[in-house]
Design an enzyme around this catalytic site. Structure first.
Site, PDB file in Angstrom:
ATOM      1  N   ASN A   1       4.877   6.499 -13.519  1.00 40.36           N
ATOM      2  CA  ASN A   1       5.471   7.799 -13.799  1.00 40.36           C
ATOM      3  C   ASN A   1       6.929   7.624 -14.215  1.00 40.36           C
ATOM      4  O   ASN A   1       7.632   6.761 -13.684  1.00 40.36           O
ATOM      5  CB  ASN A   1       5.407   8.688 -12.550  1.00 40.36           C
ATOM      6  CG  ASN A   1       3.981   9.028 -12.171  1.00 40.36           C
ATOM      7  OD1 ASN A   1       3.153   9.304 -13.033  1.00 40.36           O
ATOM      8  ND2 ASN A   1       3.675   9.003 -10.878  1.00 40.36           N
TER       9      ASN A   1
ATOM     10  N   ARG B   1       0.837  -1.204   0.000  1.00 46.69           N
ATOM     11  CA  ARG B   1       0.000   0.000   0.000  1.00 46.69           C
ATOM     12  C   ARG B   1       0.869   1.250   0.000  1.00 46.69           C
ATOM     13  O   ARG B   1       1.862   1.333   0.735  1.00 46.69           O
ATOM     14  CB  ARG B   1      -0.938  -0.004   1.212  1.00 46.69           C
ATOM     15  CG  ARG B   1      -1.961  -1.121   1.123  1.00 46.69           C
ATOM     16  CD  ARG B   1      -3.044  -1.026   2.188  1.00 46.69           C
ATOM     17  NE  ARG B   1      -3.853  -2.227   2.164  1.00 46.69           N
ATOM     18  CZ  ARG B   1      -4.868  -2.454   1.323  1.00 46.69           C
ATOM     19  NH1 ARG B   1      -5.222  -1.521   0.453  1.00 46.69           N
ATOM     20  NH2 ARG B   1      -5.537  -3.592   1.364  1.00 46.69           N
TER      21      ARG B   1
ATOM     22  N   HIS C   1       7.713   1.461 -10.587  1.00 44.80           N
ATOM     23  CA  HIS C   1       6.557   0.963  -9.828  1.00 44.80           C
ATOM     24  C   HIS C   1       5.279   1.328 -10.551  1.00 44.80           C
ATOM     25  O   HIS C   1       5.131   2.439 -11.050  1.00 44.80           O
ATOM     26  CB  HIS C   1       6.537   1.541  -8.408  1.00 44.80           C
ATOM     27  CG  HIS C   1       6.746   3.023  -8.350  1.00 44.80           C
ATOM     28  ND1 HIS C   1       7.984   3.610  -8.470  1.00 44.80           N
ATOM     29  CD2 HIS C   1       5.871   4.043  -8.208  1.00 44.80           C
ATOM     30  CE1 HIS C   1       7.869   4.915  -8.384  1.00 44.80           C
ATOM     31  NE2 HIS C   1       6.591   5.220  -8.240  1.00 44.80           N
TER      32      HIS C   1
END
Ligand code: AMP
Length: 121
Positions: A87, A29, A100
Site C-alpha cells: 500500500n 506475522r 512493507h
C-alpha cells in the site's frame, strides 16, 4: 526519518513473530491478520513509502519479492496461490510509513479491492 514501529521490531525493542531474517530484510506475522496467513516483509532500511524508493533501492525492493516467493515455497502455499501487495499513502490505506509487502495466503482472496459499492460512494 525517525523510525516507525517496524524499526522497533527490527531492533527487537518490541516483540513480533518473525519468520525470516537476513542482512537486508525481515518478515513477521501481521498482528491483525486479514487471511489465514498474513505476513509482512520489510527492508531493514527505512523507506517511508513507494514514493521514496530510489534508484539504488531497486535491488532491495526486488529482494522483498524474492523473500515472498521463498516463504510461499517453504510454507507450502506456492502452488495454491497467494497475494503480495504494498500500500502507498492515504487512498491505499497505508498506516505504517516503512514500506512493507503484505503476503496473504491460505484461502481464496477477494478481488477487486475497488468494489461497485465503493464506486457509488
Ligand atoms: P498498511 O496498512 O499497509 O500500512 O499495513 C500496516 C500493517 O501493519 C497492518 O496490517 C497492521 O496490522 C500491521 N501492524 C501494525 N503494527 C504491527 C505490529 N506491532 N506487529 C505486526 N504487525 C503490525
Amino acid at each position: 526519518m525517525s523510525g516507525t514501529i517496524f524499526t522497533k521490531i527490527i531492533n527487537r525493542e518490541i516483540p513480533a513473530d518473525i519468520v525470516f531474517e537476513d542482512d537486508i530484510s525481515l518478515a513477521f506475522r501481521d498482528i491483525n491478520p486479514q487471511a489465514p496467513v498474513h505476513l509482512l516483509i520489510i527492508p531493514k532500511k527505512e523507506i517511508a513509502t513507494i514514493n521514496d524508493v530510489e534508484e539504488g533501492d531497486r535491488e532491495l525492493v526486488g529482494h522483498l519479492y524474492w523473500v515472498a516467493a521463498r516463504l510461499a515455497k517453504e510454507m507450502g502455499f506456492d502452488d495454491d496461490g497467494y497475494r503480495v501487495v504494498m500500500n502507498c499513502g492515504e487512498n491505499a490505506g497505508q498506516t505504517v510509513f516503512h514500506i512493507h509487502l503484505h503476503l496473504l495466503a491460505g484461502k481464496p482472496l477477494g478481488w477487486p479491492p475497488y468494489t461497485d459499492r465503493m464506486k457509488q460512494g
